[in-house]
Design an enzyme around this catalytic site. Structure first.
Site, PDB file in Angstrom:
ATOM      1  N   ARG A   1     -11.838  15.657   7.943  1.00  0.00           N
ATOM      2  CA  ARG A   1     -12.619  16.050   6.759  1.00  0.00           C
ATOM      3  C   ARG A   1     -14.041  16.428   7.180  1.00  0.00           C
ATOM      4  O   ARG A   1     -14.634  15.761   8.026  1.00  0.00           O
ATOM      5  CB  ARG A   1     -12.701  14.895   5.758  1.00  0.00           C
TER       6      ARG A   1
ATOM      7  N   ARG B   1      -2.638  -2.020  -3.391  1.00  0.00           N
ATOM      8  CA  ARG B   1      -3.818  -1.201  -3.181  1.00  0.00           C
ATOM      9  C   ARG B   1      -3.714   0.001  -4.120  1.00  0.00           C
ATOM     10  O   ARG B   1      -2.702   0.706  -4.112  1.00  0.00           O
ATOM     11  CB  ARG B   1      -3.855  -0.727  -1.734  1.00  0.00           C
TER      12      ARG B   1
ATOM     13  N   ASN C   1       0.873  -1.173   0.000  1.00  0.00           N
ATOM     14  CA  ASN C   1       0.000   0.000   0.000  1.00  0.00           C
ATOM     15  C   ASN C   1       0.916   1.231   0.000  1.00  0.00           C
ATOM     16  O   ASN C   1       1.491   1.576   1.031  1.00  0.00           O
ATOM     17  CB  ASN C   1      -0.879  -0.043   1.258  1.00  0.00           C
TER      18      ASN C   1
ATOM     19  N   HIS D   1     -12.746   3.331   0.361  1.00  0.00           N
ATOM     20  CA  HIS D   1     -12.727   2.253   1.363  1.00  0.00           C
ATOM     21  C   HIS D   1     -13.412   1.009   0.779  1.00  0.00           C
ATOM     22  O   HIS D   1     -13.962   0.200   1.509  1.00  0.00           O
ATOM     23  CB  HIS D   1     -13.490   2.628   2.653  1.00  0.00           C
TER      24      HIS D   1
ATOM     25  N   GLU E   1      -8.053  -5.100   5.134  1.00  0.00           N
ATOM     26  CA  GLU E   1      -7.905  -4.762   3.721  1.00  0.00           C
ATOM     27  C   GLU E   1      -6.755  -5.529   3.080  1.00  0.00           C
ATOM     28  O   GLU E   1      -6.837  -5.916   1.917  1.00  0.00           O
ATOM     29  CB  GLU E   1      -7.701  -3.247   3.583  1.00  0.00           C
TER      30      GLU E   1
END
Ligand code: ADP
Length: 397
Positions: A241, A91, A7, A180, A385
């Site tokens: 955010r 990823r 990743n 996601h 993940e």
């Protein structure tokens, strides 16, 4: 078969080596400050002492070489040679309108990743660099790209189209993509199995509550709707955010401050969310500690976070015409009994009941929180993940 999962961020590289015989993690680690002074590799082999080195990493290619050296090191390593690695799973943030599922990397796939640089300016360039670094360091090995946007490609136009002129969708690909995706895909499928739901028709709402946060509704593991949009800024209130805000806020602040649009978006991405609302932190451990000390801004921030989340749960429950299960995952979802309790209190009117003792005990493990007479099953399912990427990689090679 052993699969290496990578990743890559703009200056970082996270990795895991997974033995697919039993899906165990043989080693994992992190390269930080790639291309910056003070680059560091932290390597954590299973059953051996961790090891850290500070050494220059001018680029991701060097970082991949160092990861390979660490994995094969006689003392800290877990494999004898790179021949033991069957393939590499990467990823990748954005696959644009074209890519709907994970795929073996070809020149065309690399072109698509490159074409999506403007949709994922921080991640896609780093993801491509990671792929090319592996091609150079391990020639002949297959690389598989697993896209964060794939899950959202299951949505129908009524869910993914913004109500703006066609031109922007047709020419620029402006639509809801959702992010996601690897986590939502993994957790919704785990939920179908773990909660014994119909694999084709089971209706699941997944709340991925980490530093970034998003929610999805799926039927039989196929995405029906999800809260992040063209970029990860839309939807829930997150660590830093804002999530949903009237788009005109951007114009208004930009004009008032005499800024550029990028300046304002930087504030909405990095200085907003829980950090701004609570004035304490973007981290829920700090926020909860402040709440317990009676900090009113922290309490209001948490109330706003839960308010936004249950608003989405209500909407998705309606879109699904009644969810079978609501699942919490990621940092806050897996380790935050306060958020889970506050959300479930709102849902009591629907006949949702949770066992508060189970809720308080549930930290980072798979557990059913709802009581047998609850109308909707409520559960915590840890996301993974890396394992999802490794499984897709194995399937494709
Ligand atoms: P990322 O989006 O960076 O992958 P994670 O899924 O790892 O994020 O979630 C990180 C967040 O999880 C932290 O910012 C913190 O708010 C939250 N978190 C971690 N542990 C706890 C805990 N014990 N209680 C409440 N929140 C926690």
């Amino acid at each position: 078969m052993k699969i290496l999962v990578l990743n890559c961020g703009s200056s970082s590289l996270k990795y895991q080596l997974i033995d697919m015989e039993d899906e165990s993690v043989l080693a994992k680690g992190l390269c930080e400050r790639i291309g910056i002074d003070g680059s560091k590799l932290t390597h954590r082999p299973a059953g051996k002492a961790n090891y850290e080195i500070e050494t220059p990493m001018p680029d991701h290619k060097r970082a991949v070489e160092l990861v390979m050296e660490a994995l094969m090191d006689p003392e800290h390593g877990v494999i004898a040679s790179s021949d033991e690695i069957g393939a590499i799973g990467h990823r990748v943030l954005h696959g644009g309108k074209e890519i709907t599922q994970s795929c073996v990397v070809t020149p065309h796939v690399k072109d698509v990743i490159r074409e999506c640089f403007d949709l994922g300016p921080l991640h896609n360039p780093a993801n491509l660099i990671g792929i090319e670094a592996c091609e150079a360091a391990m020639p002949g090995k297959k690389n598989v790209a697993v896209f964060d946007t794939s899950f959202g490609m299951g949505m129908e136009p009524k869910a993914y189209r913004y109500a703006i002129p066609d031109k922007y969708y047709d020419e620029y690909g402006v639509r809801r993509y959702g992010f996601h995706g690897t986590s939502h895909d993994f957790v919704s499928h785990e939920a179908l199995k773990y909660l014994d739901l119909d694999p084709e028709k089971g209706k699941v709402i997944v709340c991925h509550l980490g530093n970034g946060a998003s929610i999805s509704a799926s039927i039989g593991g196929v995405c029906v709707d999800t809260s992040m949009g063209l970029t990860p800024l839309e939807g829930l209130i997150m660590g830093t955010r804002s999530g949903d805000a009237d788009p005109a806020v951007v114009q208004f602040i930009t004009n008032k401050e005499g800024w550029t649009v990028d300046d304002t978006l930087n504030v909405l991405n990095k200085q907003s969310g829980m950090l701004a609302l609570t004035g304490v932190s973007s981290d829920f451990r700090d926020i909860e500690a402040a709440m317990n000390e009676g900090n009113e801004k922290a309490q209001m921030g948490m109330a706003a976070y839960v308010h936004r989340l249950v608003k989405y749960i209500g909407a998705y429950n309606t879109i699904l015409k009644g969810a079978d299960a609501i699942v919490f995952t990621a940092g806050v979802g897996e380790n935050g009994p306060t958020v889970r309790r506050m959300v479930c209190e709102y849902l009591e009117f629907l006949g949702v009941k949770i066992d508060e003792e189970e809720n308080l005990k549930a930290y980072g493990k798979q557990v059913v929180l709802s009581t047998p007479d609850s109308t909707i099953k409520i559960a915590v399912i840890p996301t993974n993940e890396e394992l999802a990427i490794a499984r897709d990689t194995l399937k494709l090679i």
